[in-house]
Design an enzyme around this catalytic site. Structure first.
Site, mmCIF file in Angstrom:
data_model
loop_
_atom_site.group_PDB
_atom_site.id
_atom_site.type_symbol
_atom_site.label_atom_id
_atom_site.label_comp_id
_atom_site.label_asym_id
_atom_site.label_seq_id
_atom_site.Cartn_x
_atom_site.Cartn_y
_atom_site.Cartn_z
ATOM 1 N N SER A 1 36.902 37.392 38.591
ATOM 2 C CA SER A 1 37.174 38.063 37.031
ATOM 3 C C SER A 1 35.820 37.593 36.648
ATOM 4 C CB SER A 1 38.024 37.711 36.644
ATOM 5 O OG SER A 1 39.197 38.778 36.738
ATOM 6 N N SER A 2 35.157 37.040 37.319
ATOM 7 C CA SER A 2 33.654 37.032 36.522
ATOM 8 C C SER A 2 33.368 37.745 35.494
ATOM 9 C CB SER A 2 32.877 36.157 38.083
ATOM 10 O OG SER A 2 31.688 37.264 39.057
ATOM 11 N N GLY B 1 31.239 37.509 42.665
ATOM 12 C CA GLY B 1 32.219 38.611 43.850
ATOM 13 C C GLY B 1 33.765 37.593 44.736
ATOM 14 N N ALA B 2 34.298 36.780 44.726
ATOM 15 C CA ALA B 2 35.361 36.129 44.322
ATOM 16 C C ALA B 2 36.999 36.505 43.986
ATOM 17 C CB ALA B 2 35.522 34.190 43.834
ATOM 18 N N TYR C 1 37.235 50.398 45.120
ATOM 19 C CA TYR C 1 38.513 50.771 44.508
ATOM 20 C C TYR C 1 38.201 51.963 43.841
ATOM 21 C CZ TYR C 1 40.136 48.601 40.096
ATOM 22 O OH TYR C 1 40.807 48.285 39.535
ATOM 23 N N HIS D 1 46.723 45.683 42.098
ATOM 24 C CA HIS D 1 46.324 47.491 41.693
ATOM 25 C C HIS D 1 47.826 48.750 41.207
ATOM 26 C CE1 HIS D 1 43.189 47.283 44.432
ATOM 27 N NE2 HIS D 1 43.518 45.979 45.143
ATOM 28 N N THR D 2 48.412 48.023 40.411
ATOM 29 C CA THR D 2 49.343 48.144 39.793
ATOM 30 C C THR D 2 48.526 48.959 38.452
ATOM 31 O OG1 THR D 2 49.589 46.123 39.231
ATOM 32 C CG2 THR D 2 51.298 47.200 40.940
ATOM 33 N N GLU E 1 33.339 48.277 31.635
ATOM 34 C CA GLU E 1 33.521 48.522 32.676
ATOM 35 C C GLU E 1 33.815 49.873 33.412
ATOM 36 O OE1 GLU E 1 34.342 45.469 36.512
ATOM 37 O OE2 GLU E 1 34.646 44.729 34.290
ATOM 38 N N ASP F 1 41.983 42.869 34.297
ATOM 39 C CA ASP F 1 41.283 40.890 34.263
ATOM 40 C C ASP F 1 40.981 40.791 33.058
ATOM 41 O OD1 ASP F 1 40.930 41.683 37.185
ATOM 42 O OD2 ASP F 1 39.202 42.619 37.225
#
Length: 349
Positions: A115-116, A111-112, A210, A29-30, A149, A161
């Site tokens: 970065s899928s 969902g882990a 997010y 989150h930077t 994205e 990511d």
């Protein structure tokens, strides 16, 4: 992939590409605050095969599902958005993108927090560029994937990511300056053993959560009269009276400091120093940024109790994975941790 592609689509694949998932060792989150982060690519990857076709279609081997999609149409809210989005931004960038059929296979868990989605975006871009006979630097591929994205999928992520997937290299951490997009590869010493463990709780990342965190960080910077919190130091935070915004800003400012300190610890092979910074990062993500969960907190605590030098959630949070820095004897460590967390599973060690 080529044989399976022909079985499914009854034509030969014309291009193939792959991209890895990633673990973020420290610095979450930077990125959207123009700060620093330290990701590393995983051995797990997403593979894409592609060929021109009468219409846009994609097949996921992992989901055993074929679905039509349209880069010119709005996002559908499913896995095909991470194929349609990259093709849409390629078109907007002036590249010819004909209708294509796309085959996807991946061992990056969805969902882990590893970065899928970025891996699929980067692999799709690489395959489409190969199909058109064009080449772009890895950094530009990452930028286009981020744009897909942000604009198409509606998730206001930073570039962490996508850079980790496109620019990262095996066995090396990637020090990323998210303001300049400058990068430096930092070799990971052989005595640094990292394990990525899924907590067993599906990531509850709602795009709105997010995006709210990002808005809070941007609002905190605005209150301080700064372009981003990258420019803020601890003393500046006295200018924020709103408790929630103060906590968000405190995490970003302190996390940037931890990333640069972690790189120094990595370069001097300081296992305990690096581990201490990981723990501090997790506490800040849990208490200041409020993106951890009780299950993640317990998993971090038990990973440390079992002998890890450090542990922290990795990725956006709200479930998903932790990363732990381990001593020798990983099998004994995992036996202890898995006994306390029977739903947890080892993503990669």
């Amino acid at each position: 992939m080529r044989e399976i592609f022909k079985e499914i689509f009854n034509r030969d694949a014309a291009a193939e590409a792959s991209a890895p998932g990633r673990v973020n060792l420290i610095g979450d989150h930077t990125d959207y605050a123009g700060g620093f982060c330290l990701p590393m690519p995983l051995a797990l990857e997403t593979r894409v095969a592609m060929a021109p076709a009468p219409a846009f279609r994609a097949h996921s081997l992992d989901l055993d599902e074929t679905a039509p999609f349209d880069p010119a149409a709005p996002a559908r809210g499913d896995w095909t958005d991470y194929i349609a989005g990259p093709l849409a931004v390629l078109r907007q960038a002036g590249f010819a993108v004909p209708p294509v059929e796309v085959l996807v296979s991946s061992d990056v868990p969805q969902g882990a927090g590893v970065s899928s989605s970025a891996a699929l975006e980067v692999a799709t871009l690489r395959a489409a560029l190969d199909l058109s006979g064009a080449k772009l630097p890895d950094m530009e591929v990452a930028r286009l994937a981020q744009s897909a994205e942000n604009v198409y999928c509606g998730v206001q992520c930073g570039i962490l990511d996508q850079m980790a997937s496109a620019v990262g290299r095996p066995g090396q951490a990637l020090l990323l300056d998210c303001r300049s997009n400058g990068t430096r590869l930092v070799p990971v010493p052989p005595e640094f053993h990292f394990a990525i463990v899924h907590c067993g709780e599906a990531r509850r990342l709602v795009d709105g959560e997010y995006n709210e965190r990002r808005r809070s960080v941007e609002e905190a910077a605005r209150l301080l009269g700064m372009v981003s919190l990258r420019d803020a130091g601890p003393d500046d935070l006295a200018g924020i009276s709103d408790v929630r915004l103060l906590k968000r800003a405190r995490h970003v400012v302190s996390e940037n400091t931890r990333v640069t300190a972690a790189v120094a610890a990595l370069e001097r092979r300081d296992l305990r120093g690096f581990g201490m910074l990981m723990v501090e990062s997790h506490r800040s993500l849990a208490e200041n940024f409020e993106v951890s969960t009780p299950v993640l907190d317990r998993l971090v605590d038990d990973a440390l109790e079992a002998g890890a030098y450090g542990a922290r959630l990795t990725g956006a949070g709200f479930g998903g994975c932790i990363v732990a820095l381990l001593p020798a004897g990983r099998e004994v460590w995992w036996k202890k941790v898995s006994a306390a967390h029977p739903k947890a599973w080892l993503v990669q060690a």
